[in-house]
Design an enzyme around this catalytic site. Structure first.
Site, PDB file in Angstrom:
ATOM      1  N   LYS A   9       0.835  -1.205   0.000  1.00 53.22           N
ATOM      2  CA  LYS A   9       0.000   0.000   0.000  1.00 53.22           C
ATOM      3  C   LYS A   9       0.870   1.256   0.000  1.00 53.22           C
ATOM      4  O   LYS A   9       1.927   1.280   0.648  1.00 53.22           O
ATOM      5  CB  LYS A   9      -0.910  -0.047   1.239  1.00 53.22           C
ATOM      6  CG  LYS A   9      -2.003   0.994   1.293  1.00 53.22           C
ATOM      7  CD  LYS A   9      -2.895   0.779   2.532  1.00 53.22           C
ATOM      8  CE  LYS A   9      -4.008   1.801   2.641  1.00 53.22           C
ATOM      9  NZ  LYS A   9      -4.862   1.594   3.828  1.00 53.22           N
ATOM     10  N   SER A  68      -9.861   1.556   2.933  1.00 52.48           N
ATOM     11  CA  SER A  68      -9.046   2.399   2.086  1.00 52.48           C
ATOM     12  C   SER A  68      -7.986   1.629   1.298  1.00 52.48           C
ATOM     13  O   SER A  68      -7.421   2.176   0.341  1.00 52.48           O
ATOM     14  CB  SER A  68      -8.335   3.445   2.947  1.00 52.48           C
ATOM     15  OG  SER A  68      -7.441   2.812   3.853  1.00 52.48           O
ATOM     16  N   SER A 126      -9.939  -1.015   7.046  1.00 48.91           N
ATOM     17  CA  SER A 126      -9.405  -0.847   5.690  1.00 48.91           C
ATOM     18  C   SER A 126      -8.704  -2.049   5.084  1.00 48.91           C
ATOM     19  O   SER A 126      -8.331  -2.010   3.916  1.00 48.91           O
ATOM     20  CB  SER A 126      -8.445   0.337   5.647  1.00 48.91           C
ATOM     21  OG  SER A 126      -9.196   1.513   5.568  1.00 48.91           O
TER      22      SER A 126
HETATM   23  N1  GLN Z   1     -13.208   3.460   6.397  1.00 46.58           N
HETATM   24  C1  GLN Z   1     -12.635   3.862   7.649  1.00 46.58           C
HETATM   25  C2  GLN Z   1     -12.355   5.340   7.607  1.00 46.58           C
HETATM   26  O1  GLN Z   1     -12.707   5.940   6.674  1.00 46.58           O
HETATM   27  C3  GLN Z   1     -11.414   3.066   7.943  1.00 46.58           C
HETATM   28  C4  GLN Z   1     -10.194   3.567   7.304  1.00 46.58           C
HETATM   29  C5  GLN Z   1      -9.013   2.724   7.612  1.00 46.58           C
HETATM   30  O2  GLN Z   1      -9.112   1.650   8.212  1.00 46.58           O
HETATM   31  N2  GLN Z   1      -7.854   3.226   7.246  1.00 46.58           N
HETATM   32  O3  GLN Z   1     -11.793   5.890   8.499  1.00 46.58           O
END
Ligand code: GLN
Length: 495
Positions: free
Chosen positions: A79, A154, A178
């Site tokens: 990532k 994400s 995420s």
């Molecule tokens: N979807 C969650 C957020 O928007 C989790 C994001 C993540 O785990 N980095 O914060």
């Protein structure tokens, strides 16, 4: 051999027997990217020459009869928020588009030492803020099962890359879901380890008390292999913990007597009925294997999302203060220092990053701190207590004295949605995280496993474990995968 569906355990064996070589594997990945990455936007950069050069080195070492490390010659996607020395790490943001990592993240270093080939960096929501990979400065990633749909987020780039067979395995980061949620939406396995199991050194921070680096793969056994390599104490991350990183040989035939808690708060209105049905079928497969199913209660579940969306932006607003056009970011034209901050941050942060910086700064400001941030921390403690009770036999009606080993829930309330559908509606987007954020608030390990389809789109179930008990999650996952073939389905991809 089908490189697009092979697990890393299979690839390892095939290299050992001489059926294939690392060069062939890397070439297959490059060919697949050539064909599909333009449409999917899973990788934002591929380290083609470097990957080929390393593959040749490992093949030569093998041919010379050298003893090889455990991941020798296996390509892995990383990532865009995990530092790999000499390469750009931009966290999907314009403000870091000119940033090159001066050192390796601990996970990258450990992977390299284990012989893995870092294949490229994958797309992500800007600073890992999002559930759809639409907030990236590089544009959205598409779901390989249906390119009109989001892959989740994400870490959507890593998930799409593994699901589409561009690479066999990839790393993501999980602050509120995420890794698990995109794994669920793309039909692969995703593990978020216990907070502290994997070093965060070299991970661009979103919310430091919630972030953990996680793994995407095609099956639970591959995840175990990668976790062994990247896990364990790192003197550079004070929150990392010395653990027995050796995951014993996974016994996939036996889950007899495993106590699985089903929290009633997770099976309520708002979730898609078909998703619920798939998760209940998965529960039945586990029950048939001898697991004991126990209804439990996690009473503070309804406050998790609210607490998360105070704590996460608060920490993010502080972590993102360094991106100011002075320390990081290319400064915009300005005549004063303040103007420089304002112009650079205004121009180079996206909408969601700005929203969360505002939210977090507000929640932390004097006068509001007690009402929001402190309150959220209190709720967080309650949520952790709920899990402690469930894992020690005190969690509500019907479960007195029955301590559960794992907790089974859906990973996401729905399957993948259309690109653009929730983009302008942050609250609806945040609701997609409803089943995953509690795990981060409590610091627990969680895994998402493919458990069926709704409208030709993958559904995932989530297993939540006791702290540092990834082994039980992986064992249950391996058992489930020995009885089902959802993880072996791959998208048609006639793009
Ligand atoms: N979807 C969650 C957020 O928007 C989790 C994001 C993540 O785990 N980095 O914060």
């Amino acid at each position: 051999m089908n490189f697009a569906t092979a697990t890393i355990n299979e690839l390892k064996r095939a290299m050992e027997t001489g059926e294939t070589t690392s060069v062939e594997i890397v070439k297959a990945c490059l060919g697949r990217c050539e064909e599909l990455n333009g449409a999917l936007n899973a990788f934002v950069e591929i380290y083609q020459d470097e990957a080929m050069a390393q593959a040749r080195i490992w093949d030569k070492a093998r041919a010379d009869g050298k003893e090889l490390p455990v991941l020798a010659g296996i390509p892995i996607g990383v990532k865009d928020c995990i530092l790999v020395k000499g390469h750009t790490a931009s966290a999907g943001s314009k403000i870091l588009s000119n940033y090159k990592a001066a050192y390796d993240a601990t996970v990258a270093l450990r992977l390299k030492k284990a012989g893995a080939i870092i294949f490229g960096r994958t797309n992500m929501d800007e600073f890992a803020m999002g559930s759809s990979t639409e907030t990236s400065a590089y544009g959205p990633t598409k779901n390989p099962w249906n390119t009109n749909k989001v892959p989740g987020g994400s870490s959507g780039g890593s998930a799409a890359a593994v699901a589409a067979g561009l690479v066999p395995v990839a790393l993501g980061s999980d602050t509120g879901g995420s890794v698990r949620q995109p794994a669920s939406l793309t039909g692969i396995v995703g593990l978020k380890p216990t907070y502290g199991r994997v070093s965060r050194y070299g991970l661009i921070a979103l919310a430091s008390s919630l972030d953990q680096i996680g793994v995407f793969a095609r099956d639970a056994k591959d995840i175990a292999l990668i976790l062994e390599v990247i896990g364990g104490r790192d003197p550079r991350d004070a929150t990392s913990v010395e653990t027995d990183v050796t995951i014993p040989e996974l016994i996939s035939e036996d889950i007899k007597g495993l106590k699985i808690g089903i929290p009633k708060e997770y099976f309520m209105e708002g979730m898609d009925a078909e998703v619920r049905a798939r998760v209940e079928e998965a529960r039945d497969v586990l029950a048939k294997g001898g697991a004991e199913i126990i209804e439990i209660s996690l009473p503070h579940t309804e406050y998790a999302l609210a607490a998360y969306y105070v704590i996460m932006p608060s920490e993010a607003s502080s972590n993102l203060a360094r991106f100011d056009g002075m320390r990081y970011g290319k400064p915009e034209e300005s005549s004063t220092l303040e103007e420089r901050y304002v112009k650079t941050r205004s121009a180079q942060f996206g909408r969601e990053a700005k929203r969360r910086i505002l939210l977090g700064t507000y929640a932390l400001s004097s006068g509001y701190y007690d009402a929001y941030y402190k309150k959220a921390l209190q709720v967080r403690a309650k949520i952790r207590e709920d899990f402690d009770k469930a894992f020690s036999g005190k969690a509500g009606p019907g479960s007195a004295g029955q301590d559960v080993d794992v907790i089974l829930t859906p990973t996401s309330p729905s399957v993948a949605w259309d690109i653009g559908e929730k983009f302008d509606d942050p609250i609806t987007m945040y609701l997609a995280d409803i089943y995953t954020v509690s795990v981060n608030l409590a610091g627990l390990p969680g895994i998402s496993l493919p458990c069926g389809f709704v409208d030709n789109l993958p559904v995932g179930m989530q297993l939540i474990g006791k702290p540092f008990d990834e082994y039980t999650l992986l064992r249950a996952g391996a058992y489930y995968q020995s009885k089902t073939d959802w993880h072996q389905q791959s998208p048609g991809l006639d793009i």
